[in-house]
Write a protein that holds these residues in place. Structure first.
Motif, short mmCIF file in Angstrom:
data_model
loop_
_atom_site.label_atom_id
_atom_site.label_comp_id
_atom_site.label_asym_id
_atom_site.label_seq_id
_atom_site.Cartn_x
_atom_site.Cartn_y
_atom_site.Cartn_z
N GLU A 157 2.64 -3.38 -7.77
CA GLU A 157 3.37 -2.39 -6.97
C GLU A 157 4.71 -2.02 -7.61
O GLU A 157 5.16 -0.88 -7.52
CB GLU A 157 3.62 -2.91 -5.55
CG GLU A 157 2.37 -3.11 -4.73
CD GLU A 157 1.69 -4.47 -4.97
OE1 GLU A 157 0.61 -4.68 -4.40
OE2 GLU A 157 2.24 -5.31 -5.71
N GLU A 206 6.23 0.08 -13.30
CA GLU A 206 6.74 1.45 -13.49
C GLU A 206 8.10 1.69 -12.82
O GLU A 206 8.73 2.69 -13.09
CB GLU A 206 5.73 2.50 -13.02
CG GLU A 206 4.39 2.42 -13.74
CD GLU A 206 3.34 3.29 -13.10
OE1 GLU A 206 3.67 4.42 -12.70
OE2 GLU A 206 2.19 2.83 -13.01
N LYS A 235 3.24 10.38 -9.50
CA LYS A 235 3.23 9.87 -10.88
C LYS A 235 3.22 10.97 -11.95
O LYS A 235 3.79 10.79 -13.01
CB LYS A 235 2.05 8.92 -11.09
CG LYS A 235 0.70 9.59 -11.11
CD LYS A 235 -0.40 8.59 -11.35
CE LYS A 235 -1.75 9.30 -11.39
NZ LYS A 235 -2.83 8.37 -11.55
N ASN A 236 2.61 12.11 -11.68
CA ASN A 236 2.57 13.19 -12.67
C ASN A 236 3.73 14.17 -12.52
O ASN A 236 3.80 15.14 -13.27
CB ASN A 236 1.24 13.93 -12.57
CG ASN A 236 0.07 13.03 -12.91
OD1 ASN A 236 0.15 12.22 -13.83
ND2 ASN A 236 -1.00 13.16 -12.16
N LEU A 244 2.28 1.87 -3.48
CA LEU A 244 1.23 2.36 -4.37
C LEU A 244 0.89 3.82 -4.06
O LEU A 244 0.70 4.63 -4.97
CB LEU A 244 -0.02 1.48 -4.27
CG LEU A 244 0.14 0.07 -4.83
CD1 LEU A 244 -1.09 -0.78 -4.48
CD2 LEU A 244 0.37 0.09 -6.32
N THR A 245 0.83 4.17 -2.78
CA THR A 245 0.52 5.55 -2.38
C THR A 245 1.60 6.51 -2.86
O THR A 245 1.29 7.58 -3.41
CB THR A 245 0.37 5.64 -0.84
OG1 THR A 245 -0.72 4.81 -0.45
CG2 THR A 245 0.13 7.07 -0.38
N LYS A 275 3.80 6.05 -5.32
CA LYS A 275 3.75 6.11 -6.79
C LYS A 275 2.63 7.03 -7.25
O LYS A 275 2.84 7.87 -8.14
CB LYS A 275 3.51 4.71 -7.38
CG LYS A 275 4.75 3.88 -7.52
CD LYS A 275 4.52 2.48 -8.02
CE LYS A 275 3.40 2.23 -8.96
NZ LYS A 275 3.35 0.87 -9.50
N GLU A 276 1.47 6.88 -6.68
CA GLU A 276 0.31 7.71 -7.06
C GLU A 276 0.56 9.18 -6.74
O GLU A 276 0.24 10.06 -7.54
CB GLU A 276 -0.94 7.21 -6.32
CG GLU A 276 -2.20 7.95 -6.67
CD GLU A 276 -2.65 7.76 -8.11
OE1 GLU A 276 -3.37 8.66 -8.62
OE2 GLU A 276 -2.29 6.75 -8.74
N ARG A 277 1.17 9.46 -5.60
CA ARG A 277 1.44 10.83 -5.16
C ARG A 277 2.33 11.58 -6.16
O ARG A 277 2.16 12.77 -6.40
CB ARG A 277 2.13 10.79 -3.79
CG ARG A 277 2.47 12.15 -3.20
CD ARG A 277 3.18 12.00 -1.87
NE ARG A 277 2.34 11.34 -0.90
CZ ARG A 277 2.78 10.46 0.01
NH1 ARG A 277 4.07 10.15 0.07
NH2 ARG A 277 1.95 9.89 0.85
N GLU A 331 0.83 -1.22 0.00
CA GLU A 331 0.00 0.00 0.00
C GLU A 331 0.86 1.26 0.00
O GLU A 331 0.56 2.23 -0.70
CB GLU A 331 -0.95 0.02 1.20
CG GLU A 331 -2.06 -1.02 1.11
CD GLU A 331 -2.91 -0.88 -0.15
OE1 GLU A 331 -3.29 0.27 -0.49
OE2 GLU A 331 -3.17 -1.91 -0.80
#
Length: 176
Positions: free
Chosen positions: A44, A47, A24-25, A17-18, A20-22, A14
């Motif tokens: 997970e 990328e 990613k842009n 994933l958090t 990476k999401e935070r 988790e």
């Protein structure tokens, strides 16, 4: 260009994933310095360009790799094969052989960045079991022209001001 650098997540899912999401842009690359303890094909680890640590059993991870980040050769390894808990000398020799401007490694779980000679060494620490700090850490490395900026974050996304590092890299342009 920017790279997210993480290491020693030791089975966390988790949290990976958090993070990476935070970011990613915001980043162009995601690098994992080993000991994810996850299969290379896991969602997970998608990328991430990742290397194998001493606690990784998936043989699809290479022991080390070099990635090109905005003109800089970035050498990625876990560090256990170079005895980084005792000295950076062996890793320094290997980085020189690889023509690296930046070295990213883990294994010791100790967050830090330091310019030694002409090579920037970065250990993002650990998001699972940090040593020498209470914060669980990772890094965003930004390289613009020959300037490298290393920003450490706690696992909850807060910048750790006292660990910020900047360095001027000695980039050599390839002759075509």
């Amino acid at each position: 260009m920017k790279a997210l650098i993480i290491s020693d997540s030791h089975g966390l899912t988790e949290e990976l994933l958090t993070i990476k999401e935070r970011h990613k842009n915001e980043v162009d690359f995601m690098l994992h310095c080993g000991d994810s303890e996850l299969p290379a094909t896991s969602s997970e680890m998608s990328e991430f360009s990742a290397v194998r640590g001493n606690c990784d059993f998936d043989s699809r991870y290479p022991e080390d790799m070099v990635v090109l980040l905005n003109g800089a050769n970035v050498f990625l390894t876990h560090g256990h094969l170079y005895n980084v808990k005792m000295t950076l000398m062996n890793l320094s020799y290997r980085a020189q052989e690889a023509g690296a401007n930046v070295v990213c490694f883990g294994h010791s779980h100790i967050a830090g960045a330091e310019l030694i000679g002409e090579i920037l060494f970065i250990n993002p620490g650990s998001i699972r079991l940090p040593r020498m700090r209470k914060e669980k850490t990772y890094v965003i490395l930004e390289i613009v022209d020959k300037k490298a900026k290393v920003i450490f974050y706690s696992s909850d996304g807060i910048v750790i001001e006292e660990l910020k590092t900047t360095a001027t890299l000695q980039l050599k342009h390839n002759r075509e």
